[in-house]
Design an enzyme around this catalytic site. Structure first.
Site, PDB file in Angstrom:
ATOM      1  N   LYS A 178     -42.945 -29.860  -8.819  1.00  9.84           N
ATOM      2  CA  LYS A 178     -41.878 -30.960  -9.284  1.00  9.84           C
ATOM      3  C   LYS A 178     -41.864 -32.439  -9.861  1.00  9.84           C
ATOM      4  O   LYS A 178     -42.783 -33.223  -9.321  1.00  9.84           O
ATOM      5  CB  LYS A 178     -41.042 -31.033  -8.406  1.00  9.84           C
ATOM      6  CG  LYS A 178     -39.387 -31.205  -8.699  1.00  9.84           C
ATOM      7  CD  LYS A 178     -39.077 -30.372  -7.578  1.00  9.84           C
ATOM      8  CE  LYS A 178     -36.767 -30.587  -7.681  1.00  9.84           C
ATOM      9  NZ  LYS A 178     -36.359 -30.320  -7.043  1.00  9.84           N
ATOM     10  N   GLU A 257     -27.225 -18.289   1.236  1.00 10.45           N
ATOM     11  CA  GLU A 257     -26.144 -18.489   1.831  1.00 10.45           C
ATOM     12  C   GLU A 257     -25.738 -17.148   2.751  1.00 10.45           C
ATOM     13  O   GLU A 257     -25.373 -17.109   3.451  1.00 10.45           O
ATOM     14  CB  GLU A 257     -25.335 -18.644   0.807  1.00 10.45           C
ATOM     15  CG  GLU A 257     -25.477 -19.691   0.086  1.00 10.45           C
ATOM     16  CD  GLU A 257     -26.314 -20.077  -0.980  1.00 10.45           C
ATOM     17  OE1 GLU A 257     -26.880 -21.046  -1.546  1.00 10.45           O
ATOM     18  OE2 GLU A 257     -26.846 -19.196  -1.453  1.00 10.45           O
ATOM     19  N   ARG A 285     -21.151 -17.610  -2.559  1.00  8.87           N
ATOM     20  CA  ARG A 285     -22.046 -16.314  -2.526  1.00  8.87           C
ATOM     21  C   ARG A 285     -21.482 -15.394  -1.054  1.00  8.87           C
ATOM     22  O   ARG A 285     -21.880 -13.800  -0.865  1.00  8.87           O
ATOM     23  CB  ARG A 285     -23.442 -16.368  -2.566  1.00  8.87           C
ATOM     24  CG  ARG A 285     -23.560 -17.220  -3.925  1.00  8.87           C
ATOM     25  CD  ARG A 285     -25.132 -18.049  -3.837  1.00  8.87           C
ATOM     26  NE  ARG A 285     -25.451 -18.531  -5.114  1.00  8.87           N
ATOM     27  CZ  ARG A 285     -26.603 -19.394  -5.482  1.00  8.87           C
ATOM     28  NH1 ARG A 285     -27.586 -19.768  -3.760  1.00  8.87           N
ATOM     29  NH2 ARG A 285     -27.096 -20.551  -6.502  1.00  8.87           N
TER      30      ARG A 285
END
Length: 531
Positions: A178, A257, A285
């Site tokens: 990243k 979630e 969600r």
């Protein structure tokens, strides 16, 4: 001809496999010929919907390419058993050494079929020691990798080979770093997950997330039953300090979630007080789990709904503009929003002691740098606060809209209008007695919220007034229209939708022309709910 589809690109990456499969099935039903590629990160790969998609891919077997971009991160470092497996793949030296050795040996061997078959078996056996090939195969995928995602030559060669030679579901495992080649991003991948200009927020005041985290740490020190649950947003939601001091009481469940909410419900059944900290747009969600696993049981789970309202440069997929609407409709739920960061502290303190489901929604960015009360206090559930008396119109503002409503009252005073301003810090339950009192005294009501007008705070006030047959009361709601909000800074968006000082004053003067001179009509005319 062929085309490559990037499913949705919504920022909700765990949906990409399902969307791509739908496109692939449609392609095959239409007898068309193109490639469908889903790109999913290792963080999103832990989500339940990703596995639901993989499960159906294995059942149907349509030609589909899934690229697993494995950099060990979502926003925060990836967590969980799957993350450990993928991390082992990325860094296990035994596998990579064996892979290099086999590549060197094979060209030197005779071309006999037995030798080639034996070497292939050895290579596959080595792979199975450290690579989740078996998992992929059980899902009906061919597994390719892991490959270096920063070696463009190898990456292009692999993609070309898969495109031309594989006619079943194929997963390409790509290892990346990243922030590759930008040192600040490599060293601080969390902070540099997304970078935008610092417009409007100078950084002098602590952010709401920081104040929340400090307050929760203070409360956790006093009450050992308090635990925190988050979904791959540990540092972004201000839980870093709590994790450092009480690591056993903070649970990062990854981008899951639904699991986070039901996991918290399980903790609550055993006497703990879980505080679930999730961005507003991601909490959507878990709507089903909030209803059935928390509120139906009336369990003491606290929802800290971060990044509510307009989030600005995070983009239209992250606007937290629906949480009043989707939380207000759930029985047993208390829904609140602080007028500033000091009130956030008191609402959190109250929520932990409420012994029932409660949500606190607060905005992205810095607070107003108000002074902090030395001690925390409980606010009575459903109790509103009169901030400024008035005779001509009553502005019922909630959360981040309290400050601009006070500003609007100053603008109105320049036009001879004396407006009352109310801190309506609970959208559920409403302070009904307060509403009736203000409506009776003033006769004109305006609600202001940073939420969609459909089913929001203002809608609840209008419903109450309508049921009470208060025909002489005129009321109007200011909020966000029934459309998705595009990318812009918070300040720009509030100006566009009439949610700043001048915009609120403009709507009031235009809707109640009898009050005095009007301001020119602007974008704020999008506010439409009234009677």
């Amino acid at each position: 001809s062929e085309s490559v589809h990037d499913p949705f690109g919504t920022g909700h990456a765990s949906t990409s496999v399902s969307a791509a499969l739908g496109m692939a099935v449609a392609r095959d039903m239409l007898s068309e010929d193109y490639h469908v590629i889903a790109v999913i990160g290792d963080g999103a790969f832990t989500g339940g919907m990703a596995f639901e998609g993989l499960n159906q891919v294995g059942h149907l077997g349509n030609r589909l390419i899934v690229i697993l971009n494995d950099n060990g991160m979502s926003i925060s470092p990836s967590v969980g058993a799957l993350a450990r497996i993928l991390n082992k793949v990325s860094y296990d030296r035994r596998y990579h050494k064996a892979k290099r050795d086999i590549r060197k040996i094979i060209p030197r061997l005779p071309l006999g079929g037995y030798i080639w078959n034996a070497m292939r078996q050895i290579k596959n056996a080595v792979k199975r020691l450290v690579v989740p090939v078996m998992v992929c195969e059980k899902f009906g995928f061919s597994y390719i990798g892991p490959i270096d995602g920063h070696d463009i030559g190898i990456l292009e060669k692999t993609l070309t080979q898969v495109k031309e030679n594989y006619f079943k579901p194929t997963l390409i495992h790509v290892i990346t770093t990243k922030g590759k080649n930008y040192c600040p991003a490599e060293e601080d991948a969390i902070h540099f997950h997304g970078v935008s200009p610092r417009c409007g927020y100078s950084g002098d005041a602590s952010s709401y997330s920081e104040i929340f985290g400090q307050t929760l740490l203070h409360i956790a020190r006093e009450d050992s039953r308090v635990v925190a649950v988050t979904a791959a947003m540990l540092d972004a939601t201000g839980l870093g300090a709590l994790k450092s001091e009480f690591p056993e009481r903070v649970f990062d469940v990854g981008i899951s979630e639904q699991h986070a909410v039901t996991f918290a419900a399980g903790l609550a059944t055993q006497g703990y007080i879980p505080v679930v900290v999730i961005y507003s747009t991601f909490l959507q969600r878990a709507f089903d789990q909030i209803i059935h696993d928390v509120c139906l049981q009336n369990l003491p789970v606290v929802f800290a709904v971060d990044r509510s309202g307009l989030v600005g440069r995070d983009g239209k997929t992250h606007q937290g503009m629906f949480d009043f609407s989707y939380l207000n409709c759930i029985p047993n739920m208390v829904v609140s929003a602080p007028k500033d960061e000091n009130e956030l502290r008191h609402l959190l303190y109250m929520a932990v002691k409420a012994n029932r489901p409660m949500a606190i929604r607060y905005p992205r960015g810095g607070g107003s740098n108000v002074s902090m009360d030395p001690t925390l206090r409980e606010i009575h559930i459903g109790e509103w606060e009169l901030l400024k008396p008035g005779r001509d119109v009553a502005i019922l503002a909630i959360g981040s809209m309290v400050a601009p409503s006070l500003g609007a009252s100053r603008v109105l005073s320049e036009h001879g209008v004396v407006a009352a301003v109310v801190n309506a810090r609970f959208s559920k339950p409403l302070d009904e007695d307060f509403i009736f009192e203000m409506a009776g005294k003033v006769g004109r009501i305006v609600t202001v919220e940073e939420n969609t007008l459909k089913g929001g705070f203002g809608s609840a006030v209008l419903e109450l007034l309508h049921k009470s047959d208060m025909e002489k009361i005129r009321a109007h709601c200011i909020g966000l229209p029934d459309e998705f909000v595009e990318h812009a800074s918070q300040e720009e968006l509030r100006s566009i939708f009439g949610l700043d000082n001048v915009g609120i004053a403009r709507v009031i003067l235009n809707f109640f022309p009898e009050l005095g001179s009007s301001l020119s009509v602007g974008e704020s005319s999008k506010s439409a709910l009234s009677f």
